[in-house]
Design a protein around this motif. Structure first.
Motif, mmCIF file in Angstrom:
data_model
loop_
_atom_site.group_PDB
_atom_site.id
_atom_site.type_symbol
_atom_site.label_atom_id
_atom_site.label_comp_id
_atom_site.label_asym_id
_atom_site.label_seq_id
_atom_site.Cartn_x
_atom_site.Cartn_y
_atom_site.Cartn_z
ATOM 1 N N GLY A 128 -4.977 -0.522 -4.592
ATOM 2 C CA GLY A 128 -3.805 0.352 -4.273
ATOM 3 C C GLY A 128 -4.472 1.717 -4.367
ATOM 4 N N LYS A 129 -4.012 2.658 -3.949
ATOM 5 C CA LYS A 129 -4.229 4.196 -3.645
ATOM 6 C C LYS A 129 -3.085 4.813 -3.896
ATOM 7 C CE LYS A 129 -6.217 7.378 -0.441
ATOM 8 N NZ LYS A 129 -6.619 7.559 0.721
ATOM 9 N N VAL A 130 -2.988 5.917 -4.694
ATOM 10 C CA VAL A 130 -2.099 6.722 -4.801
ATOM 11 C C VAL A 130 -1.550 7.926 -3.955
ATOM 12 C CG1 VAL A 130 -1.020 8.638 -6.912
ATOM 13 C CG2 VAL A 130 -2.718 6.777 -7.406
ATOM 14 N N ASP A 131 -0.410 7.744 -3.425
ATOM 15 C CA ASP A 131 0.004 8.626 -2.320
ATOM 16 C C ASP A 131 0.182 9.818 -2.925
ATOM 17 O OD1 ASP A 131 1.598 10.293 -0.710
ATOM 18 O OD2 ASP A 131 2.525 8.297 0.079
ATOM 19 N N PRO A 132 -0.409 10.958 -2.380
ATOM 20 C CA PRO A 132 -0.521 12.212 -2.983
ATOM 21 C C PRO A 132 0.866 13.096 -3.091
ATOM 22 C CG PRO A 132 -1.517 12.380 -0.725
ATOM 23 C CD PRO A 132 -1.370 10.885 -1.146
ATOM 24 N N LYS A 133 1.974 12.195 -2.565
ATOM 25 C CA LYS A 133 3.442 12.560 -2.786
ATOM 26 C C LYS A 133 3.927 12.303 -3.918
ATOM 27 C CE LYS A 133 4.755 12.378 2.320
ATOM 28 N NZ LYS A 133 5.359 11.625 3.211
ATOM 29 N N PHE A 134 3.484 11.570 -4.788
ATOM 30 C CA PHE A 134 3.866 11.034 -5.786
ATOM 31 C C PHE A 134 3.706 12.082 -7.099
ATOM 32 C CE2 PHE A 134 3.270 6.723 -4.207
ATOM 33 C CZ PHE A 134 4.566 6.306 -4.266
ATOM 34 N N ASP A 135 4.775 12.420 -7.837
ATOM 35 C CA ASP A 135 4.432 13.476 -8.993
ATOM 36 C C ASP A 135 4.946 12.682 -10.218
ATOM 37 O OD1 ASP A 135 7.468 13.412 -8.030
ATOM 38 O OD2 ASP A 135 7.137 15.366 -6.962
ATOM 39 N N LEU A 136 5.493 11.512 -10.202
ATOM 40 C CA LEU A 136 5.391 10.750 -11.611
ATOM 41 C C LEU A 136 5.062 9.361 -11.405
ATOM 42 C CD1 LEU A 136 6.619 10.934 -14.499
ATOM 43 C CD2 LEU A 136 9.018 10.448 -13.246
ATOM 44 N N VAL A 137 4.359 8.790 -12.191
ATOM 45 C CA VAL A 137 4.362 7.377 -12.478
ATOM 46 C C VAL A 137 4.922 6.747 -13.699
ATOM 47 C CG1 VAL A 137 2.406 5.425 -12.678
ATOM 48 C CG2 VAL A 137 1.989 7.538 -11.178
ATOM 49 N N ILE A 138 5.487 5.763 -13.567
ATOM 50 C CA ILE A 138 6.627 5.231 -14.635
ATOM 51 C C ILE A 138 5.743 3.917 -14.895
ATOM 52 C CG2 ILE A 138 8.323 4.198 -15.436
ATOM 53 C CD1 ILE A 138 9.964 6.305 -13.825
ATOM 54 N N ALA A 139 4.974 3.482 -16.027
ATOM 55 C CA ALA A 139 4.470 2.309 -16.276
ATOM 56 C C ALA A 139 5.420 1.619 -17.382
ATOM 57 C CB ALA A 139 2.991 2.454 -16.962
ATOM 58 N N VAL A 140 5.907 0.197 -16.841
ATOM 59 C CA VAL A 140 6.804 -0.318 -17.536
ATOM 60 C C VAL A 140 6.032 -1.840 -17.992
ATOM 61 C CG1 VAL A 140 9.073 -1.573 -17.532
ATOM 62 C CG2 VAL A 140 8.669 0.209 -16.012
ATOM 63 N N VAL A 150 10.808 16.255 -9.863
ATOM 64 C CA VAL A 150 10.350 15.005 -9.428
ATOM 65 C C VAL A 150 11.042 14.666 -8.271
ATOM 66 C CG1 VAL A 150 10.102 12.441 -9.975
ATOM 67 C CG2 VAL A 150 9.505 14.173 -11.813
ATOM 68 N N THR A 151 10.316 14.150 -7.146
ATOM 69 C CA THR A 151 10.833 13.751 -5.997
ATOM 70 C C THR A 151 10.424 12.437 -5.475
ATOM 71 O OG1 THR A 151 9.245 14.798 -4.432
ATOM 72 C CG2 THR A 151 11.451 16.211 -5.153
ATOM 73 N N HIS A 152 8.964 11.891 -5.734
ATOM 74 C CA HIS A 152 8.512 10.826 -5.458
ATOM 75 C C HIS A 152 8.083 10.132 -6.578
ATOM 76 C CE1 HIS A 152 8.823 13.015 -1.713
ATOM 77 N NE2 HIS A 152 8.398 11.687 -1.027
ATOM 78 N N CYS A 153 8.309 9.031 -6.887
ATOM 79 C CA CYS A 153 7.897 8.155 -8.087
ATOM 80 C C CYS A 153 7.315 7.046 -7.730
ATOM 81 C CB CYS A 153 9.208 7.993 -9.029
ATOM 82 S SG CYS A 153 8.953 7.144 -10.578
ATOM 83 N N LEU A 154 6.211 6.531 -8.443
ATOM 84 C CA LEU A 154 5.590 5.249 -8.347
ATOM 85 C C LEU A 154 5.980 4.509 -9.692
ATOM 86 C CD1 LEU A 154 3.939 3.021 -7.361
ATOM 87 C CD2 LEU A 154 1.795 4.528 -8.287
ATOM 88 N N ILE A 155 6.533 3.285 -9.683
ATOM 89 C CA ILE A 155 6.464 2.549 -10.792
ATOM 90 C C ILE A 155 5.767 1.291 -10.629
ATOM 91 C CG2 ILE A 155 8.352 0.989 -12.047
ATOM 92 C CD1 ILE A 155 10.647 2.571 -11.084
ATOM 93 N N LEU A 156 4.879 1.119 -11.909
ATOM 94 C CA LEU A 156 4.001 0.131 -12.174
ATOM 95 C C LEU A 156 4.621 -0.942 -13.000
ATOM 96 C CD1 LEU A 156 0.778 2.143 -12.517
ATOM 97 C CD2 LEU A 156 1.372 0.913 -10.288
ATOM 98 N N ALA A 157 4.777 -2.038 -12.690
ATOM 99 C CA ALA A 157 5.652 -3.172 -13.479
ATOM 100 C C ALA A 157 5.264 -4.479 -12.888
ATOM 101 C CB ALA A 157 7.139 -2.822 -13.408
ATOM 102 N N THR A 158 5.209 -5.654 -13.714
ATOM 103 C CA THR A 158 5.089 -6.810 -13.326
ATOM 104 C C THR A 158 6.137 -7.793 -14.166
ATOM 105 O OG1 THR A 158 3.509 -8.640 -13.015
ATOM 106 C CG2 THR A 158 3.402 -7.472 -15.234
ATOM 107 N N GLY A 159 6.322 -9.024 -13.574
ATOM 108 C CA GLY A 159 7.189 -9.905 -14.088
ATOM 109 C C GLY A 159 8.733 -9.426 -14.118
#
Length: 349
Positions: free
Chosen positions: A74-86, A32-41
């Protein structure tokens, strides 16, 4: 009835347990080199606080986005290889739908961090990581916030280890550093309690609260904003150090109380310069620091901890202050308000 303060006092033993039982062999974390984290609050604030540790220790790029905005714009950057949803509750509607959007159109690994292994969000992600802190029944999360910060830090170590960017010796040293930090939490609470006793009269009288942080403690300042808004219920805001200097300082007046979050960093002198200037324009400037000694208005916690780990600890005083200031103002945090909010707005399933 369990209170917010009870959960604060549970943090040390809970975080010790998390480190001891964390599974560093979680599946599909290799390379994993590029990670998107989805979180609020508070989950967003925790991600912001952990971001610097994750990037520097895990050797990867982190992007943090609000799931509702991502879902609709939003749009997913193709570089992302992991999404962490919190989602601590696992019931955040926007986070669940954002993960569904990603998995429907993208072949990308998804991991959800939640305290409920049976919650709805676990049904839409590829893998689930339980925060391992139990269910926090008080709406003003404290233990859950700290558990999220720590789990994200540990997750980055797992990624670095599985990707062979970190050998076993370095991994053990990082775990040792985190353990050492966690072992100081009860001491921090005790020092905070003594500081509060000396300052509670003036804190009770404040009409506007601000916190200013830099680096990873920008996340700490934002969590201060969330906690004080939820509990003290007076105008409260957290700023990144330099951002405060670009306009927000113009509202300062003698009713404001400002907390400066300071660590030993190249940025420290900048924070001290701003603090020195603002002291004559506001009611009071307080300091929450890792230093061993300080002035009358400084809560010097005497912490031998790196800046990247410090958000795990420097949030503790704000959690304690939030509960105690609300209490001395006569706010019953055990009394639920806006009870139908989630149902009407459908913000949680």
């Amino acid at each position: 009835m369990v209170s917010m303060l009870d959960y604060i006092y549970e943090e040390q033993v809970t975080l010790e347990k998390i480190i001891k039982e964390f599974d560093f062999n979680l599946p599909e974390l290799k390379d994993v080199t590029h990670c998107l984290i989805l979180a609020t609050g508070s989950s967003y604030n925790a991600s912001l606080a952990a971001k610097y540790y994750m990037e520097s220790t895990g050797d990867m790029y982190i992007d943090i986005q609000e799931p509702f905005d991502f879902l609709h714009y939003g749009k997913v950057d193709p570089k992302f290889d992991l999404v962490i949803a919190v989602s601590q509750s696992g019931k955040s509607t926007s986070t669940i739908h954002a993960v569904e959007k990603i998995t429907q159109f993208q072949k990308i690994k998804t991991i959800t961090l939640t305290s409920d292994s049976e919650s709805p969000i676990t049904k839409v992600a590829n893998h689930m990581l339980n925060l391992n802190m139990g269910m926090e029944k008080v709406g003003f999360v404290t233990k859950g916030y700290s558990a999220t910060v720590l789990n994200l830090m540990l997750l980055s170590l797992a990624i670095a280890s599985q990707s062979h960017r970190m050998d076993e010796k370095v991994l053990e040293k990082e775990k040792e550093n985190l353990c050492k930090a966690v072992y100081s939490i009860n001491k921090i609470i005790d020092k905070t309690a003594k500081f509060f006793e000396n300052k509670k009269a003036e804190l009770k009288e404040s009409n506007r609260f601000l916190a200013i942080g830099y680096g990873p403690n920008w996340g700490t300042a934002k969590e201060f904003e969330t906690k004080f808004t939820e509990t003290v219920r007076k105008p409260s805001q957290g700023f990144e150090l330099e951002a405060y200097m670009h306009g927000p300082y113009l509202e300062a007046n003698e009713t404001h109380s400002i907390f400066f979050v300071e660590t030993d960093s190249a940025i420290l002198s900048r924070s001290k310069a701003l603090r020195g200037y603002m002291e004559s324009h506001v009611k009071r400037c307080y300091v929450i620091s890792t230093q061993s000694a300080g002035g009358e208005d400084e809560l010097a916690l005497d912490l031998d901890v790196s800046e990247k780990i410090s958000p795990l600890l420097l949030v503790i005083p704000f959690q304690y202050f939030a509960y105690q200031i609300a209490t001395i103002q006569g706010i019953d945090l055990g009394q639920r308000i806006f009870d139908d909010f989630d149902q009407v707005l459908q913000s949680k399933i």
